[in-house]
Design a protein around this motif. Structure first.
Motif, PDB file in Angstrom:
ATOM      1  N   LYS A 126       0.484  -1.275  -0.101  1.00 61.13           N
ATOM      2  CA  LYS A 126       0.023   0.019  -0.215  1.00 61.13           C
ATOM      3  C   LYS A 126       0.836   1.625   0.179  1.00 61.13           C
ATOM      4  O   LYS A 126       0.587   2.178  -1.036  1.00 61.13           O
ATOM      5  N   ALA A 127       2.095   1.155   0.593  1.00 58.44           N
ATOM      6  CA  ALA A 127       2.703   2.625   1.043  1.00 58.44           C
ATOM      7  C   ALA A 127       3.665   2.532  -0.837  1.00 58.44           C
ATOM      8  O   ALA A 127       3.561   4.021  -0.710  1.00 58.44           O
ATOM      9  N   ALA A 128       3.978   1.726  -1.501  1.00 55.81           N
ATOM     10  CA  ALA A 128       4.312   1.509  -2.081  1.00 55.81           C
ATOM     11  C   ALA A 128       3.419   2.352  -3.432  1.00 55.81           C
ATOM     12  O   ALA A 128       3.915   2.967  -4.606  1.00 55.81           O
ATOM     13  N   GLU A 129       2.124   1.076  -3.079  1.00 58.21           N
ATOM     14  CA  GLU A 129       1.340   2.002  -4.089  1.00 58.21           C
ATOM     15  C   GLU A 129       0.764   3.772  -4.186  1.00 58.21           C
ATOM     16  O   GLU A 129       0.795   4.774  -5.322  1.00 58.21           O
ATOM     17  N   ALA A 130       0.871   3.885  -3.219  1.00 61.46           N
ATOM     18  CA  ALA A 130       0.314   4.968  -2.990  1.00 61.46           C
ATOM     19  C   ALA A 130       1.517   6.508  -3.466  1.00 61.46           C
ATOM     20  O   ALA A 130       1.399   7.653  -3.741  1.00 61.46           O
ATOM     21  N   HIS A 134       1.436   9.105  -6.000  1.00 58.57           N
ATOM     22  CA  HIS A 134       1.933  10.621  -5.954  1.00 58.57           C
ATOM     23  C   HIS A 134       2.191  11.024  -6.363  1.00 58.57           C
ATOM     24  O   HIS A 134       2.632  11.774  -7.266  1.00 58.57           O
ATOM     25  N   LYS A 135       3.459  10.533  -5.807  1.00 64.48           N
ATOM     26  CA  LYS A 135       5.325  10.467  -6.861  1.00 64.48           C
ATOM     27  C   LYS A 135       6.201  10.775  -8.619  1.00 64.48           C
ATOM     28  O   LYS A 135       6.280  11.386  -9.030  1.00 64.48           O
ATOM     29  N   SER A 140      -2.632  13.750  -7.175  1.00 58.05           N
ATOM     30  CA  SER A 140      -2.941  14.788  -4.929  1.00 58.05           C
ATOM     31  C   SER A 140      -3.022  13.630  -4.573  1.00 58.05           C
ATOM     32  O   SER A 140      -3.439  12.139  -4.652  1.00 58.05           O
ATOM     33  N   GLN A 141      -2.656  13.901  -3.286  1.00 55.00           N
ATOM     34  CA  GLN A 141      -2.535  13.064  -2.404  1.00 55.00           C
ATOM     35  C   GLN A 141      -4.514  12.864  -2.491  1.00 55.00           C
ATOM     36  O   GLN A 141      -4.988  11.559  -1.859  1.00 55.00           O
ATOM     37  N   TYR A 158       1.660   6.362   4.520  1.00 49.32           N
ATOM     38  CA  TYR A 158       2.041   5.725   3.076  1.00 49.32           C
ATOM     39  C   TYR A 158       2.970   6.551   2.994  1.00 49.32           C
ATOM     40  O   TYR A 158       3.985   5.744   2.443  1.00 49.32           O
ATOM     41  N   ILE A 159       2.554   7.964   2.547  1.00 55.37           N
ATOM     42  CA  ILE A 159       3.657   8.673   1.661  1.00 55.37           C
ATOM     43  C   ILE A 159       4.690   9.092   2.493  1.00 55.37           C
ATOM     44  O   ILE A 159       5.667   9.000   2.045  1.00 55.37           O
TER      45      ILE A 159
END
Length: 173
Positions: A126-130, A134-135, A140-141, A158-159
């Motif tokens: 989930k952190a990698a997907e977010a 985003h980046k 946008s968030q 997550y980001i």
């Protein structure tokens, strides 16, 4: 023996030749080099060619002037070549250089990118997907939260966690 006569004439005329060449080139170092080139040319002459020289002093000055002219032309060509290279490396009239990195910078960036990709692959899914959305995708968030079906606060966490992980694994740029 005619070569010896030219060598003697060169030895006698050398200080005056250096002054003459300094006036022509504007550089005493270049003048010294050119005077030495005259000497080398004299040494490479055959006896028959040296025997044909009727006025050694005039011959030395003509040779020196020709060498100075050749050096000047070579310097102009080198300057034109350098100028053309600089023009090719400039994007606009303001003198801003191209954004193309050097070969070393490109290799360094590629290695850094490989480390970043490997670090992202090791993040929780989930952190990698977010992070990617985003980046890398530029969402946008709020858009990331909507797409992932989580709260905006969760996306921020997550980001933030992803950035901390990247900083630890890869380091600062």
């Amino acid at each position: 023996m005619a070569r010896q006569g030219l060598a003697d004439a060169w030895l006698e005329a050398r200080p005056a030749l250096v002054r003459f060449l300094t006036a022509r080139t504007g550089s005493s170092a270049t003048a010294e080099d050119l005077a030495q080139d005259v000497w080398l040319r004299l040494q490479s002459m055959t006896d028959d060619a040296a025997a044909e020289v009727r006025h050694p002093q005039a011959f030395l000055y003509r040779m020196a002037a020709n060498l100075a002219l050749d050096a000047s032309k070579a310097q102009r060509r080198a300057g034109a070549r350098d100028l053309e290279w600089r023009r090719a490396a400039v994007v606009d009239d303001a003198g801003d250089a191209e954004d193309a990195p050097s070969a070393e910078d490109a290799v360094w960036a590629r290695l850094k990118l490989e480390k970043v990709v490997a670090a992202i692959d090791r993040m929780p899914p989930k952190a990698a997907e977010a992070f990617r959305l985003h980046k890398m995708a530029g969402l946008s968030q709020a858009e990331v939260a909507e797409r992932m079906g989580v709260s905006r606060s969760a996306v921020e966490k997550y980001i933030s966690a992803s950035l901390k992980d990247l900083l630890l694994r890869v380091g600062w740029p």
